[in-house]
Design a protein around this motif. Structure first.
Motif, PDB file in Angstrom:
ATOM      1  N   ALA A 185     -14.068  36.303   9.238  1.00  0.00           N
ATOM      2  CA  ALA A 185     -12.899  36.881   9.899  1.00  0.00           C
ATOM      3  C   ALA A 185     -13.061  36.912  11.415  1.00  0.00           C
ATOM      4  CB  ALA A 185     -12.663  38.293   9.387  1.00  0.00           C
ATOM      5  N   GLY A 230      -7.826  45.456   4.665  1.00  0.00           N
ATOM      6  CA  GLY A 230      -7.300  44.327   3.936  1.00  0.00           C
ATOM      7  C   GLY A 230      -7.698  42.997   4.530  1.00  0.00           C
ATOM      8  N   ILE A 231      -8.985  42.714   4.692  1.00  0.00           N
ATOM      9  CA  ILE A 231      -9.446  41.490   5.322  1.00  0.00           C
ATOM     10  C   ILE A 231      -9.131  40.290   4.436  1.00  0.00           C
ATOM     11  CG2 ILE A 231     -11.455  40.246   6.187  1.00  0.00           C
ATOM     12  CD1 ILE A 231     -12.728  42.968   6.729  1.00  0.00           C
ATOM     13  N   ASP A 232      -8.607  39.233   5.071  1.00  0.00           N
ATOM     14  CA  ASP A 232      -8.300  38.005   4.352  1.00  0.00           C
ATOM     15  C   ASP A 232      -9.120  36.881   4.964  1.00  0.00           C
ATOM     16  OD1 ASP A 232      -7.258  35.793   3.172  1.00  0.00           O
ATOM     17  OD2 ASP A 232      -5.148  36.254   3.603  1.00  0.00           O
ATOM     18  N   THR A 290      -4.054  39.435  13.974  1.00  0.00           N
ATOM     19  CA  THR A 290      -5.404  39.283  14.519  1.00  0.00           C
ATOM     20  C   THR A 290      -5.580  40.285  15.638  1.00  0.00           C
ATOM     21  OG1 THR A 290      -5.455  36.927  14.005  1.00  0.00           O
ATOM     22  CG2 THR A 290      -7.033  37.713  15.621  1.00  0.00           C
ATOM     23  N   LEU A 321      -4.796  48.437   9.154  1.00  0.00           N
ATOM     24  CA  LEU A 321      -4.896  47.385   8.156  1.00  0.00           C
ATOM     25  C   LEU A 321      -6.298  46.832   7.996  1.00  0.00           C
ATOM     26  CD1 LEU A 321      -1.630  45.457   9.099  1.00  0.00           C
ATOM     27  CD2 LEU A 321      -1.964  46.965   7.141  1.00  0.00           C
ATOM     28  N   TYR A 330     -10.609  39.099  15.614  1.00  0.00           N
ATOM     29  CA  TYR A 330     -10.935  39.558  14.258  1.00  0.00           C
ATOM     30  C   TYR A 330      -9.669  39.492  13.417  1.00  0.00           C
ATOM     31  CZ  TYR A 330     -12.548  42.617  10.506  1.00  0.00           C
ATOM     32  OH  TYR A 330     -12.898  43.117   9.275  1.00  0.00           O
ATOM     33  N   ARG A 331      -9.678  38.668  12.398  1.00  0.00           N
ATOM     34  CA  ARG A 331      -8.508  38.513  11.547  1.00  0.00           C
ATOM     35  C   ARG A 331      -8.434  39.692  10.587  1.00  0.00           C
ATOM     36  NH1 ARG A 331      -9.474  33.785  10.227  1.00  0.00           N
ATOM     37  NH2 ARG A 331     -10.254  33.987   8.080  1.00  0.00           N
ATOM     38  N   VAL A 332      -7.525  40.591  10.861  1.00  0.00           N
ATOM     39  CA  VAL A 332      -7.382  41.791  10.051  1.00  0.00           C
ATOM     40  C   VAL A 332      -6.851  41.413   8.673  1.00  0.00           C
ATOM     41  CG1 VAL A 332      -6.277  44.051   9.898  1.00  0.00           C
ATOM     42  CG2 VAL A 332      -6.981  43.156  12.124  1.00  0.00           C
ATOM     43  N   ARG A 333      -5.721  40.782   8.640  1.00  0.00           N
ATOM     44  CA  ARG A 333      -5.116  40.209   7.442  1.00  0.00           C
ATOM     45  C   ARG A 333      -3.942  39.377   7.912  1.00  0.00           C
ATOM     46  NH1 ARG A 333      -2.470  44.595   3.603  1.00  0.00           N
ATOM     47  NH2 ARG A 333      -1.723  42.658   2.668  1.00  0.00           N
ATOM     48  N   GLU A 334      -3.504  38.457   7.085  1.00  0.00           N
ATOM     49  CA  GLU A 334      -2.365  37.645   7.490  1.00  0.00           C
ATOM     50  C   GLU A 334      -1.157  38.549   7.736  1.00  0.00           C
ATOM     51  OE1 GLU A 334      -2.860  34.676   8.135  1.00  0.00           O
ATOM     52  OE2 GLU A 334      -4.585  34.044   6.945  1.00  0.00           O
ATOM     53  N   GLN A 343      -5.602  29.834  10.810  1.00  0.00           N
ATOM     54  CA  GLN A 343      -4.161  29.756  10.843  1.00  0.00           C
ATOM     55  C   GLN A 343      -3.705  28.736  11.870  1.00  0.00           C
ATOM     56  OE1 GLN A 343      -3.799  33.990  11.613  1.00  0.00           O
ATOM     57  NE2 GLN A 343      -2.656  34.236   9.710  1.00  0.00           N
TER      58      GLN A 343
END
Length: 291
Positions: free
Chosen positions: A157, A10-12, A233, A7, A226-230, A17
């Motif tokens: 991120a 698809g960085i958000d 992490t 994923l 590292y926040r990959v996407r919601e 959070q």
């Protein structure tokens, strides 16, 4: 871990959070050299009524219980795996969690036995021709309460963090000790009687056990998420568990001078092992899921 890597495209860059989360960790555990100290309540060989049932040549040496014998084995470092699972709550910069951590550190090392007490030192000169000991591995199951501070950055991120935890750990040590007497009775001077020397020659004292201990522990933690996407992490975590003393419960020898763990005086001969070097460095990959 594989799902998170797939994923990465698809960085958000959403705001931090908050709310509950679950996290898994898997990595390596590195431990420095280990010194294991042993002791037991054994009597002098002359006082062993199974070897010397008539108490020959004792001259009053066996009238009272002797002080404990002691020895040590200095081993090299070890390595292994550490895996954990945590459930926590994130307030957007500050987190609290409960963590379960399991580690297996393999040493697979043997070392000559260092002897401290005078009675055993005398035996080492003429009676004992081999004395070695070692550790196969150290395993533990721990439960910790951890607190973290996240260094948040707007529109990023990446989140570095630092934290600490306290808890309890149930540890076990796969220990081995081997003592062997000279095969040649003529080299043994413990007894002057030839039959007693022949009876003692070639006998072995062997202990193989997994003693356990429950230890209060604390740990220092740091890492980078590292926040990959919601809501996923991916991160890397470093941990340090400072040294705490491990002391195993008393254990009978598998065999003492090639007989049961006794000297025929109504009590079992028990040995104990302890180490002050039970500390750990670890690095792991983590996957966090926010609800």
């Amino acid at each position: 871990m594989i799902t998170a890597l797939m994923l990465l495209g698809g960085i958000d860059f959403a705001l931090a959070q908050t709310g509950p989360y679950l996290q898994t960790d898997l990595g390596i555990a590195v431990a420095p050299p280990l010194t294991v100290n042993g002791s037991d309540n054994d009597w002098d060989t002359k006082c062993d009524l199974i070897i010397n049932p008539h108490g020959l040549e004792t001259a009053g040496e066996c009238d009272a219980a002797p002080p404990r014998t002691s020895w040590t084995n200095a081993l090299g470092g070890g390595g292994g795996i550490a895996a954990g699972f945590a459930a926590g709550y994130d307030w957007g910069g500050f987190r609290l969690e409960g963590e379960y951590l399991h580690r297996v550190t393999s040493y697979n090392d043997r070392a000559d036995t260092g002897i401290f007490d005078e009675v055993t030192l005398d035996k080492r000169e003429q009676e004992i021709e081999l004395a070695v000991g070692g550790v196969d591995d150290l395993q533990s199951h721990g439960v910790f309460a951890n607190a973290y501070y996240d260094f948040l950055a707007a529109s990023s991120a990446w989140t570095p963090y630092a934290g600490a935890g306290v808890g309890v750990e149930r540890a076990s040590l796969a220990y081995f000790s081997h003592w062997k007497r000279n095969d040649d009775p003529a080299r043994i001077t413990t007894f002057s009687d030839a039959q007693l020397r022949a009876k003692l020659a070639g006998t072995t004292t062997i202990g193989r056990s997994r003693p356990t201990d429950v230890i209060f522990r604390y740990q220092v933690l740091t890492g980078l998420d590292y926040r990959v996407r919601e809501p996923l992490t991916l991160g890397v975590k470093f941990r340090w568990l400072p040294a705490r003393t491990f002391r195993g419960e008393p254990t009978e020898w598998d065999q003492l001078r090639s007989h049961e763990s006794s000297v025929g005086r109504g009590e079992a001969i028990l040995y104990e092992v302890m180490t002050p070097d039970n500390h750990l460095w670890g690095v792991s990959l983590s996957l966090k899921y926010h609800f």
